[in-house]
Enzyme design. Structure first.
Site, PDB file in Angstrom:
ATOM      1  N   GLY A   1       0.825  -1.212   0.000  1.00 49.04           N
ATOM      2  CA  GLY A   1       0.000   0.000   0.000  1.00 49.04           C
ATOM      3  C   GLY A   1       0.847   1.244   0.000  1.00 49.04           C
ATOM      4  O   GLY A   1       2.066   1.178  -0.183  1.00 49.04           O
ATOM      5  N   ASN A   2       0.221   2.375   0.188  1.00 48.92           N
ATOM      6  CA  ASN A   2       0.967   3.632   0.285  1.00 48.92           C
ATOM      7  C   ASN A   2       0.320   4.525   1.335  1.00 48.92           C
ATOM      8  O   ASN A   2      -0.724   4.187   1.897  1.00 48.92           O
ATOM      9  CB  ASN A   2       1.066   4.316  -1.081  1.00 48.92           C
ATOM     10  CG  ASN A   2      -0.292   4.636  -1.650  1.00 48.92           C
ATOM     11  OD1 ASN A   2      -1.030   5.452  -1.095  1.00 48.92           O
ATOM     12  ND2 ASN A   2      -0.651   3.988  -2.753  1.00 48.92           N
ATOM     13  N   ARG A   3       0.933   5.664   1.585  1.00 53.84           N
ATOM     14  CA  ARG A   3       0.520   6.498   2.718  1.00 53.84           C
ATOM     15  C   ARG A   3      -0.544   7.538   2.374  1.00 53.84           C
ATOM     16  O   ARG A   3      -0.786   8.445   3.158  1.00 53.84           O
ATOM     17  CB  ARG A   3       1.722   7.233   3.300  1.00 53.84           C
ATOM     18  CG  ARG A   3       2.714   6.333   3.976  1.00 53.84           C
ATOM     19  CD  ARG A   3       3.750   7.178   4.694  1.00 53.84           C
ATOM     20  NE  ARG A   3       4.927   6.409   5.041  1.00 53.84           N
ATOM     21  CZ  ARG A   3       5.013   5.632   6.103  1.00 53.84           C
ATOM     22  NH1 ARG A   3       3.987   5.511   6.917  1.00 53.84           N
ATOM     23  NH2 ARG A   3       6.127   4.977   6.348  1.00 53.84           N
ATOM     24  N   SER A   4      -1.156   7.449   1.214  1.00 58.62           N
ATOM     25  CA  SER A   4      -2.156   8.455   0.858  1.00 58.62           C
ATOM     26  C   SER A   4      -3.276   8.500   1.901  1.00 58.62           C
ATOM     27  O   SER A   4      -3.839   7.465   2.264  1.00 58.62           O
ATOM     28  CB  SER A   4      -2.751   8.128  -0.519  1.00 58.62           C
ATOM     29  OG  SER A   4      -3.846   8.968  -0.758  1.00 58.62           O
TER      30      SER A   4
END
Ligand code: CTP
Length: 404
Positions: A205-208
């Site tokens: 995933g990512n930190r958005s």
């Protein structure tokens, strides 16, 4: 914008300092007018220091400048927070017995009042009548929040959070839903960060956070648009009034965006779409092996959804505005603008919102500094402020391109 921030004499006056910061950090010029009673809660020096403008509450200061006339005429927006029962009553009666009420009578811009008082005062027939009168004259009177009040009492009467007052104030300045710049237009916004499955329990995933995307949705709604959110993982809930298509992976996000495209007038790709996904999604949980070695995960490229949307537009007769976002730090080979212009050319969208990252901003995660680049690489706007301020600029630019 020129803003007058009126502060009534209630304990919540201290919260107006945060509201003032939201306005000034977004680049607005704010003059604070506290009532005499308000200065017993928060001193004039605080307002002067935070606003950078002189503060007075009397029509007898600087008589030659006729301050109530000047401030009332020049203000695009007058916000009163907290609006006490007394301020509401004096405003409803049209009194002009201090600088704030005098300025109100000269107002040409939007007027927003955020009441704060004890529940009994808020529910008193006199206050109800005053609120009705003010609303009938076009004043936005925000509903107070419910909760703990000054003493041991609780109920409706709390000053809403500064961010909520800020949002209501911007809505009052921009034409409200129904007759806004995007009235009846269909706006699709991709929001949040995608998650690329590794196995049934794990993902990349990512930190958005999704905050910028939600602010875009609010700004589009405030301009009268029908909003569809293609929503990947986000930390904040979508605003009321959007259609929401939930997705998880980049491939699902692509399918949802392309499916929405024929019924879309404005597409804003605000999602953080993973550029890569695991080549293989293992059907069962990946187990640790006895030899102590970790698994090797091969990644493959995801489609570029923004680019695909631009390609899908070819041959379409109805107008469709497509916008992308880019976060750039710059590196030894080129500065952020150069990178962004190259990206804009690669993607072929109508404008790109460039966020120069890695620079300290006072409001941290809730604030932003962006440049809007048009398709030819020229700078259409530079905006500094909260995510909502950025969102307003993006939606205004999209509306402008849609109907020049
Ligand atoms: N985007 C997309 N599909 C992807 C990746 C990104 O549609 N697979 C969109 C994003 O929503 C955003 C823009 O493209 O609007 C960002 O461009 P991108 O090339 O992903 O930016 P970076 O990841 O910063 O690119 P690079 O790492 O190449 O600088």
């Amino acid at each position: 914008m020129r803003i007058v921030l009126g502060v009534g004499g209630g304990i919540a006056a201290y919260k107006a300092a945060s509201l003032l910061r939201l306005f000034t950090e977004s680049g607005h010029d704010v003059t604070v007018i506290p009532t005499e009673a308000a200065t017993r809660f928060v001193g004039t020096a605080t307002w002067e220091a935070l606003s950078g403008n002189p503060v007075s509450n009397s029509v007898w200061d600087d008589v030659d400048k006729v301050n109530h006339v000047r401030l009332g005429h020049e203000a695009d927006l007058i916000v009163i927070a907290p609006a006490t029962a007394d301020v509401l009553a004096r405003a409803a009666a049209g009194l002009a017995n201090d600088l704030l009420t005098g300025t109100l009578l000269m107002a040409r811009g939007a007027v927003v009042m955020a009441p704060a008082m004890h529940t009994e005062m808020w529910q008193h027939a006199a206050t109800r009548a005053n609120v009705r009168t003010l609303r009938s004259r076009g004043v936005t009177v925000i509903e107070p929040a419910s909760g703990r009040l000054t003493g041991t009492d609780s109920g409706p009467g709390r000053l809403p959070e500064p961010a909520a007052i800020y949002a209501a104030a911007l809505d009052a300045v921009h034409p409200p839903a129904g007759d806004g710049a995007l009235r009846g237009k269909r706006v699709t916004i991709s929001v949040g960060g995608t998650r690329e499955a590794l196995d049934p329990v794990r993902f990349l995933g990512n930190r958005s956070s999704g905050k910028q995307g939600m602010a875009l949705a609010e700004a589009a709604l405030a301009r009268g648009a029908h909003v569809t959110l293609v929503l990947a993982h986000a930390e904040v809930p979508p605003p009321q009034g959007c259609d929401v298509v939930r997705v998880e992976s980049a491939l699902q996000l692509r399918d949802a965006v392309l499916a929405a495209l024929p019924a879309t007038d404005v597409l804003v790709m605000a999602a953080a779409v993973a550029d890569f996904r695991p080549a293989e999604v293992v059907g069962t949980k990946i187990k640790k092996s006895d030899d102590g070695a970790g698994p090797v995960i091969t990644l493959v490229r995801n489609p570029d959804v923004l680019r695909e949307a631009v390609l899908a537009r070819e041959g379409r007769t109805e107008p469709l505005v497509i916008a992308g976002f880019a976060a750039e730090t710059g590196d030894p080979t080129a500065d952020p603008l150069t990178h962004a212009r190259a990206k804009l050319a690669r993607k072929g969208c109508d404008f790109l919102v460039l966020n120069v990252v890695g620079r300290e901003l006072v409001f941290g995660a809730d604030s932003n500094e962006v440049t809007i680049l048009d398709a030819d690489g020229s700078e259409a706007a530079a905006v500094r402020g909260t995510k909502r301020v950025v969102a307003d600029a993006v939606m205004d630019h999209a509306a402008h391109l849609l109907s020049p």
